[in-house]
Design a protein around this motif. Sequence first.
Motif, PDB file in Angstrom:
ATOM      1  N   LEU A 127       0.862  -1.183   0.000  1.00 37.17           N
ATOM      2  CA  LEU A 127       0.000   0.000   0.000  1.00 37.17           C
ATOM      3  C   LEU A 127       0.899   1.233   0.000  1.00 37.17           C
ATOM      4  N   ASP A 128       1.043   1.852  -1.172  1.00 36.68           N
ATOM      5  CA  ASP A 128       1.883   3.043  -1.298  1.00 36.68           C
ATOM      6  C   ASP A 128       1.014   4.268  -1.043  1.00 36.68           C
ATOM      7  N   THR A 129       1.257   4.954   0.070  1.00 31.98           N
ATOM      8  CA  THR A 129       0.406   6.064   0.488  1.00 31.98           C
ATOM      9  C   THR A 129       0.982   7.428   0.105  1.00 31.98           C
ATOM     10  N   THR A 130       1.988   7.417  -0.783  1.00 33.08           N
ATOM     11  CA  THR A 130       2.645   8.682  -1.144  1.00 33.08           C
ATOM     12  C   THR A 130       1.635   9.763  -1.540  1.00 33.08           C
ATOM     13  N   GLU A 131       0.656   9.372  -2.357  1.00 31.37           N
ATOM     14  CA  GLU A 131      -0.308  10.354  -2.873  1.00 31.37           C
ATOM     15  C   GLU A 131      -1.633  10.306  -2.119  1.00 31.37           C
ATOM     16  N   MET A 132      -1.651   9.635  -0.979  1.00 29.07           N
ATOM     17  CA  MET A 132      -2.929   9.465  -0.262  1.00 29.07           C
ATOM     18  C   MET A 132      -2.935  10.233   1.051  1.00 29.07           C
ATOM     19  N   ASP A 133      -4.088  10.841   1.372  1.00 26.72           N
ATOM     20  CA  ASP A 133      -4.226  11.353   2.733  1.00 26.72           C
ATOM     21  C   ASP A 133      -4.598  10.151   3.619  1.00 26.72           C
ATOM     22  N   ILE A 134      -4.672  10.380   4.913  1.00 29.80           N
ATOM     23  CA  ILE A 134      -4.822   9.250   5.821  1.00 29.80           C
ATOM     24  C   ILE A 134      -6.186   8.552   5.646  1.00 29.80           C
ATOM     25  N   GLU A 135      -7.220   9.333   5.308  1.00 28.04           N
ATOM     26  CA  GLU A 135      -8.545   8.719   5.100  1.00 28.04           C
ATOM     27  C   GLU A 135      -8.529   7.774   3.903  1.00 28.04           C
ATOM     28  N   THR A 136      -7.935   8.250   2.805  1.00 32.53           N
ATOM     29  CA  THR A 136      -7.846   7.435   1.593  1.00 32.53           C
ATOM     30  C   THR A 136      -7.013   6.186   1.860  1.00 32.53           C
ATOM     31  N   ALA A 137      -5.910   6.361   2.587  1.00 27.96           N
ATOM     32  CA  ALA A 137      -5.036   5.227   2.899  1.00 27.96           C
ATOM     33  C   ALA A 137      -5.778   4.210   3.768  1.00 27.96           C
ATOM     34  N   PHE A 138      -6.541   4.712   4.741  1.00 29.03           N
ATOM     35  CA  PHE A 138      -7.272   3.790   5.608  1.00 29.03           C
ATOM     36  C   PHE A 138      -8.339   3.022   4.817  1.00 29.03           C
ATOM     37  N   ASP A 139      -9.052   3.705   3.930  1.00 31.79           N
ATOM     38  CA  ASP A 139     -10.069   3.027   3.107  1.00 31.79           C
ATOM     39  C   ASP A 139      -9.430   1.925   2.266  1.00 31.79           C
ATOM     40  N   ALA A 140      -8.256   2.220   1.701  1.00 31.81           N
ATOM     41  CA  ALA A 140      -7.560   1.226   0.881  1.00 31.81           C
ATOM     42  C   ALA A 140      -7.153   0.036   1.757  1.00 31.81           C
ATOM     43  N   ALA A 141      -6.672   0.310   2.954  1.00 31.51           N
ATOM     44  CA  ALA A 141      -6.259  -0.764   3.869  1.00 31.51           C
ATOM     45  C   ALA A 141      -7.452  -1.640   4.226  1.00 31.51           C
ATOM     46  N   ARG A 142      -8.581  -0.992   4.453  1.00 33.82           N
ATOM     47  CA  ARG A 142      -9.766  -1.742   4.820  1.00 33.82           C
ATOM     48  C   ARG A 142     -10.213  -2.665   3.683  1.00 33.82           C
ATOM     49  N   ARG A 143     -10.103  -2.180   2.459  1.00 32.75           N
ATOM     50  CA  ARG A 143     -10.470  -3.031   1.313  1.00 32.75           C
ATOM     51  C   ARG A 143      -9.535  -4.237   1.213  1.00 32.75           C
ATOM     52  N   ILE A 144      -8.257  -4.032   1.514  1.00 31.72           N
ATOM     53  CA  ILE A 144      -7.292  -5.144   1.482  1.00 31.72           C
ATOM     54  C   ILE A 144      -7.676  -6.192   2.533  1.00 31.72           C
ATOM     55  N   VAL A 145      -8.054  -5.735   3.711  1.00 28.45           N
ATOM     56  CA  VAL A 145      -8.451  -6.665   4.774  1.00 28.45           C
ATOM     57  C   VAL A 145      -9.754  -7.373   4.397  1.00 28.45           C
ATOM     58  N   GLU A 146     -10.685  -6.629   3.803  1.00 30.36           N
ATOM     59  CA  GLU A 146     -11.955  -7.250   3.390  1.00 30.36           C
ATOM     60  C   GLU A 146     -11.707  -8.342   2.342  1.00 30.36           C
ATOM     61  N   ALA A 147     -10.772  -8.101   1.432  1.00 27.53           N
ATOM     62  CA  ALA A 147     -10.450  -9.109   0.413  1.00 27.53           C
ATOM     63  C   ALA A 147      -9.874 -10.350   1.077  1.00 27.53           C
ATOM     64  N   ALA A 148      -9.021 -10.162   2.086  1.00 27.53           N
ATOM     65  CA  ALA A 148      -8.442 -11.313   2.803  1.00 27.53           C
ATOM     66  C   ALA A 148      -9.530 -12.063   3.559  1.00 27.53           C
ATOM     67  N   ARG A 149     -10.456 -11.342   4.167  1.00 24.30           N
ATOM     68  CA  ARG A 149     -11.555 -11.995   4.903  1.00 24.30           C
ATOM     69  C   ARG A 149     -12.402 -12.831   3.958  1.00 24.30           C
ATOM     70  N   ALA A 150     -12.666 -12.286   2.780  1.00 28.89           N
ATOM     71  CA  ALA A 150     -13.483 -13.020   1.803  1.00 28.89           C
ATOM     72  C   ALA A 150     -12.738 -14.277   1.354  1.00 28.89           C
ATOM     73  N   ARG A 151     -11.435 -14.142   1.128  1.00 26.98           N
ATOM     74  CA  ARG A 151     -10.641 -15.261   0.645  1.00 26.98           C
ATOM     75  C   ARG A 151     -10.622 -16.399   1.665  1.00 26.98           C
ATOM     76  N   TYR A 152     -10.533 -16.039   2.949  1.00 24.92           N
ATOM     77  CA  TYR A 152     -10.444 -17.075   3.992  1.00 24.92           C
ATOM     78  C   TYR A 152     -11.778 -17.307   4.707  1.00 24.92           C
ATOM     79  N   SER A 153     -12.846 -16.695   4.212  1.00 24.98           N
ATOM     80  CA  SER A 153     -14.165 -16.778   4.870  1.00 24.98           C
ATOM     81  C   SER A 153     -14.107 -16.422   6.346  1.00 24.98           C
ATOM     82  N   LEU A 154     -13.466 -15.289   6.688  1.00 26.17           N
ATOM     83  CA  LEU A 154     -13.331 -14.863   8.087  1.00 26.17           C
ATOM     84  C   LEU A 154     -14.398 -13.830   8.438  1.00 26.17           C
TER      85      LEU A 154
END
Length: 216
Positions: free
Chosen positions: A189-216
């Motif tokens: 997650l390269d946050t160079t061009e992201m403010d903290i809100e945008t970075a957090f939203d991106a992080a959350r999507r990454i976690v959601e993808a992992a949850r879906a993959r592992y059915s968590l």
Amino acid sequence: PSLPLVIAVDGPAASGKGTIASRLAQVYGLPFLDTGLLYRAVGMGVLSAGADLSDEAAAEGVARALDADGLSDDPRLTTGEAGEAASRVAGYPGVRAALLELQQAFASQPGGAVLDGRDIGTVIAPNAPAKLFVTATPQVRARRRWKQLHDRGDAITYEAMLADIQRRDERDAGRGAAPMVQAPDAVLLDTTEMDIETAFDAARRIVEAARARYSL
Ligand code: CDP
Ligand code: CDP
């Protein structure tokens, strides 16, 4: 039941990993450990004991005796001096070994956990279902950390901050013991061009993808 949700957040100084990790912990209702604080406490413990940061045995002794409770309330641990001292003692294998069990126990809680640091996805919790490697250019990170320190009255210049950040990056990535490196299965997650809100939203999507993959 399903695997516990363990979220490993690694990356260099002032990439935003701590802010992202603590907010993920809030959103998912998980316990959070800032592992950098452990190394900061060891570094400052060595200095308070009147020892030198080059004294590996002294650092290991401090690490073995460390009480990890209440570290997040100690303002001395958020200084630039503590970050530098942390990075010096973090290269000692004996220090890393002394802090390993505590971190692995935290990561193994039945309900899951969020940890941030340098080696969470590689060494502490290699089986974590969700791994992020948060980064940004050294210039942007130096600007962020400069602003943080400046806002609390620290007179450091941007140029000195950038030099500090680059020196610490090199030391952390170049050491033999648990170097800072992106785990093969971590999402960058390269946050160079992201403010903290945008970075957090991106992080959350990454976690959601992992949850879906592992059915968590
Ligand atoms: O917040 P910032 O990234 O500036 O620092 P930190 O995460 O508090 O970490 C301070 C130093 O501790 C790092 O520069 C690393 O040398 C070391 N550290 C480590 O080696 N392994 C970890 N899991 C966490 C921190
Ligand atoms: O934990 P780490 O050292 O990686 O960084 P942090 O303490 O979470 O973030 C350092 C500073 O940069 C904080 O003041 C964040 O709010 C800020 N930041 C930002 O402005 N934009 C981002 N995308 C990430 C962090």
